[in-house]
Design a protein around this motif. Structure first.
Motif, PDB file in Angstrom:
ATOM      1  N   CYS A   7       8.898  -6.981 -10.010  1.00  0.00           N
ATOM      2  CA  CYS A   7       9.906  -6.299 -11.201  1.00  0.00           C
ATOM      3  C   CYS A   7       9.419  -6.636 -12.564  1.00  0.00           C
ATOM      4  CB  CYS A   7      11.240  -6.859 -10.810  1.00  0.00           C
ATOM      5  SG  CYS A   7      11.805  -6.264  -9.099  1.00  0.00           S
ATOM      6  N   SER A   8       9.437  -5.734 -13.429  1.00  0.00           N
ATOM      7  CA  SER A   8       9.373  -5.885 -14.868  1.00  0.00           C
ATOM      8  C   SER A   8       8.077  -6.380 -15.182  1.00  0.00           C
ATOM      9  CB  SER A   8      10.170  -6.949 -15.546  1.00  0.00           C
ATOM     10  OG  SER A   8      11.639  -6.479 -15.073  1.00  0.00           O
ATOM     11  N   GLY A   9       7.162  -5.957 -14.038  1.00  0.00           N
ATOM     12  CA  GLY A   9       5.720  -6.115 -14.454  1.00  0.00           C
ATOM     13  C   GLY A   9       5.153  -7.881 -14.397  1.00  0.00           C
ATOM     14  N   LEU A  28      10.908   9.500 -11.873  1.00  0.00           N
ATOM     15  CA  LEU A  28      10.601  10.747 -11.995  1.00  0.00           C
ATOM     16  C   LEU A  28       8.890  10.715 -12.172  1.00  0.00           C
ATOM     17  CD1 LEU A  28      12.857  12.352 -14.641  1.00  0.00           C
ATOM     18  CD2 LEU A  28      12.864  12.520 -12.321  1.00  0.00           C
ATOM     19  N   GLY A  29       8.208  11.864 -12.112  1.00  0.00           N
ATOM     20  CA  GLY A  29       6.703  11.775 -12.378  1.00  0.00           C
ATOM     21  C   GLY A  29       6.213  12.101 -11.078  1.00  0.00           C
ATOM     22  N   ARG A 224       8.252   2.360  -1.190  1.00  0.00           N
ATOM     23  CA  ARG A 224       8.500   2.510  -2.632  1.00  0.00           C
ATOM     24  C   ARG A 224      10.012   2.697  -2.935  1.00  0.00           C
ATOM     25  NH1 ARG A 224       3.819   5.253  -1.837  1.00  0.00           N
ATOM     26  NH2 ARG A 224       4.841   7.191  -1.547  1.00  0.00           N
ATOM     27  N   ALA A 225      10.702   3.536  -1.983  1.00  0.00           N
ATOM     28  CA  ALA A 225      12.198   3.620  -2.100  1.00  0.00           C
ATOM     29  C   ALA A 225      12.757   2.384  -1.900  1.00  0.00           C
ATOM     30  CB  ALA A 225      12.857   4.585  -1.186  1.00  0.00           C
ATOM     31  N   LEU A 226      12.452   1.406  -1.161  1.00  0.00           N
ATOM     32  CA  LEU A 226      12.718   0.200  -0.983  1.00  0.00           C
ATOM     33  C   LEU A 226      12.694  -0.680  -2.249  1.00  0.00           C
ATOM     34  CD1 LEU A 226      12.002  -0.623   2.614  1.00  0.00           C
ATOM     35  CD2 LEU A 226      14.022   0.461   2.014  1.00  0.00           C
ATOM     36  N   TYR A 227      11.558  -0.498  -2.816  1.00  0.00           N
ATOM     37  CA  TYR A 227      11.362  -1.208  -3.969  1.00  0.00           C
ATOM     38  C   TYR A 227      12.347  -0.798  -5.323  1.00  0.00           C
ATOM     39  CZ  TYR A 227       8.717  -3.052  -8.172  1.00  0.00           C
ATOM     40  OH  TYR A 227       8.342  -3.568  -9.318  1.00  0.00           O
ATOM     41  N   LYS A 235       9.977   0.696 -13.220  1.00  0.00           N
ATOM     42  CA  LYS A 235       9.498   2.283 -13.071  1.00  0.00           C
ATOM     43  C   LYS A 235       8.823   2.387 -11.686  1.00  0.00           C
ATOM     44  CE  LYS A 235       7.151   6.316 -15.016  1.00  0.00           C
ATOM     45  NZ  LYS A 235       6.377   6.642 -16.059  1.00  0.00           N
ATOM     46  N   SER A 236       7.915   1.484 -11.450  1.00  0.00           N
ATOM     47  CA  SER A 236       7.219   1.506 -10.149  1.00  0.00           C
ATOM     48  C   SER A 236       6.642   0.238  -9.842  1.00  0.00           C
ATOM     49  CB  SER A 236       6.047   2.542 -10.474  1.00  0.00           C
ATOM     50  OG  SER A 236       5.194   2.658  -9.544  1.00  0.00           O
TER      51      SER A 236
END
Length: 284
Positions: A7-9, A28-29, A224-227, A235-236
C-alpha cells in the motif's frame, strides 16, 4: 529483484502490516495486451486454444537475478490470533509451464504454515494448484467456491481478441469502459460486481475460520479486488504473478490487514513469469 508491492508504494519493515476497514471504489483505467488473450470461464484448459481470447497474456520466462525477499509475518506456522482468520491467497499456477511452480508454492506453504483447509475457485486452472497444495499440506480438504471465480466476460468468452470488437462491439466497448459499474453484455460482470462477489466471499470464509489459517487459490482479477479492499487508498498493487503468495488477516469487524503482497520468493531458483499472463485487469 523484488516484486513486492505494498500500500502507498512503500515496502514495510519485515514485521509490519497494512490495514483497512473501509469500503472502496474500484480503480479506473484499463489496458489491453498486444498479444491474443483467452476468455475462458468454464474450467477447461487452454493448451489447444492459442488463437482464442483469454483472461491472460502470453508469457515469457525470465531467470531471477537474485533471491526475492521473503516478506512474511513472524508468526510462521504458529497459531493465529483468535480474533482473526489468516487467509493465504494464491494466484493459480499456469498450465503448460509451471508444474514446478505449483509444487514449489505447495511445498512452501507446507513448511511455513499450519493450514486448516484449502478453498479454491471451481475453475480447473485454480483447482489444479489447490489440489497440489492440499496434498502437500497433509491431504487437506479442498472446498470449491464459485464466488472465487474470475470475472465473467459475457459475450466475449471464447472469442479471438483481434475479432472481439467486430463480433461483439457492445461487449468489447463495455470491457474497455472506464466505468466500474459497466456490465458486459451476455451475462458478464462489472468490476463493481466482481469486487462485491469476491470480497464478500473472503469475508465469509474469514468468519467461518476465525482463529485459523486458510489457503485460497483464485485468479488475478479477484486478488486485485481483495487488494483494493485491504488498501483502498492505493491505486493498484501491480501485476499479480502466477503462484504469488498474498496474506490477509480478517476480523469479524470487517477489518482487513494485508501482511504480505506479491511474494514469489519460492520461484527464485527456477524462474518466474514476470509478464506471466499479465496479472492485470483482463487476466485470469
Amino acid at each position: 529483484m523484488s516484486v513486492l508491492h505494498t500500500c502507498s508504494g512503500v515496502k514495510p519493515p519485515r514485521h509490519s502490516s497494512l490495514s483497512s476497514s473501509e469500503s472502496v471504489n474500484i480503480p479506473l483505467g484499463i489496458s489491453f495486451p498486444t498479444t491474443k488473450i483467452i476468455l475462458l470461464h468454464n474450467g477447461k484448459t487452454a493448451s489447444t486454444t492459442h488463437n482464442l481470447i483469454s483472461t491472460r497474456f502470453l508469457t515469457r520466462r525470465v531467470k531471477m537475478a537474485e533471491s526475492l525477499p521473503l516478506v512474511i509475518s513472524p508468526s510462521g506456522s504458529s497459531s493465529v490470533d483468535p480474533a482473526y482468520c489468516e487467509i493465504i491467497v494464491v494466484r493459480h499456477g499456469e498450465t503448460g509451464w509451471n508444474v514446478d511452480g505449483r509444487l514449489q508454492v505447495a511445498d512452501r506453504l507446507a513448511k511455513e504454515f499450519k493450514i486448516s483447509v484449502v478453498y479454491s475457485s471451481d475453475l480447473n486452472r485454480a483447482l489444479e494448484t489447490a489440489r497440489t497444495i492440499a496434498k502437500t499440506c497433509g491431504g487437506l480438504e479442498v472446498i470449491e467456491d464459485q464466488d472465487l471465480r474470475e470475472r465473467h466476460l459475457g459475450d466475449l468468452q471464447g472469442l479471438v481478441f483481434s475479432e472481439a470488437a467486430k463480433i461483439c462491439p457492445d461487449a468489447h466497448k463495455a470491457l474497455a469502459s472506464q466505468r466500474t459499474d459497466m456490465e458486459i453484455p451476455g451475462g458478464g460482470e462489472s468490476l463493481d460486481q466482481l469486487y462485491k462477489r469476491c470480497t464478500t466471499a473472503l469475508q465469509r470464509i474469514g468468519r467461518k475460520h476465525k482463529g485459523q489459517r486458510v489457503a485460497v487459490v483464485t485468479h488475478g482479477g479477484v486478488i486485485r479486488a481483495l487488494y483494493k479492499r485491504a488498501c483502498p487508498n492505493d491505486k493498484s498493487g501491480g501485476k499479480v504473478l502466477n503462484t504469488s503468495v498474498n496474506i490477509f488477516q480478517l476480523s469479524d469487524a470487517k477489518k482487513w490487514i494485508l501482511k504480505t503482497w506479491g511474494d514469489v520468493s519460492h520461484l527464485s531458483q527456477t524462474g518466474v513469469l514476470l509478464t506471466g499472463f499479465g496479472g492485470n485487469r483482463t487476466s485470469g
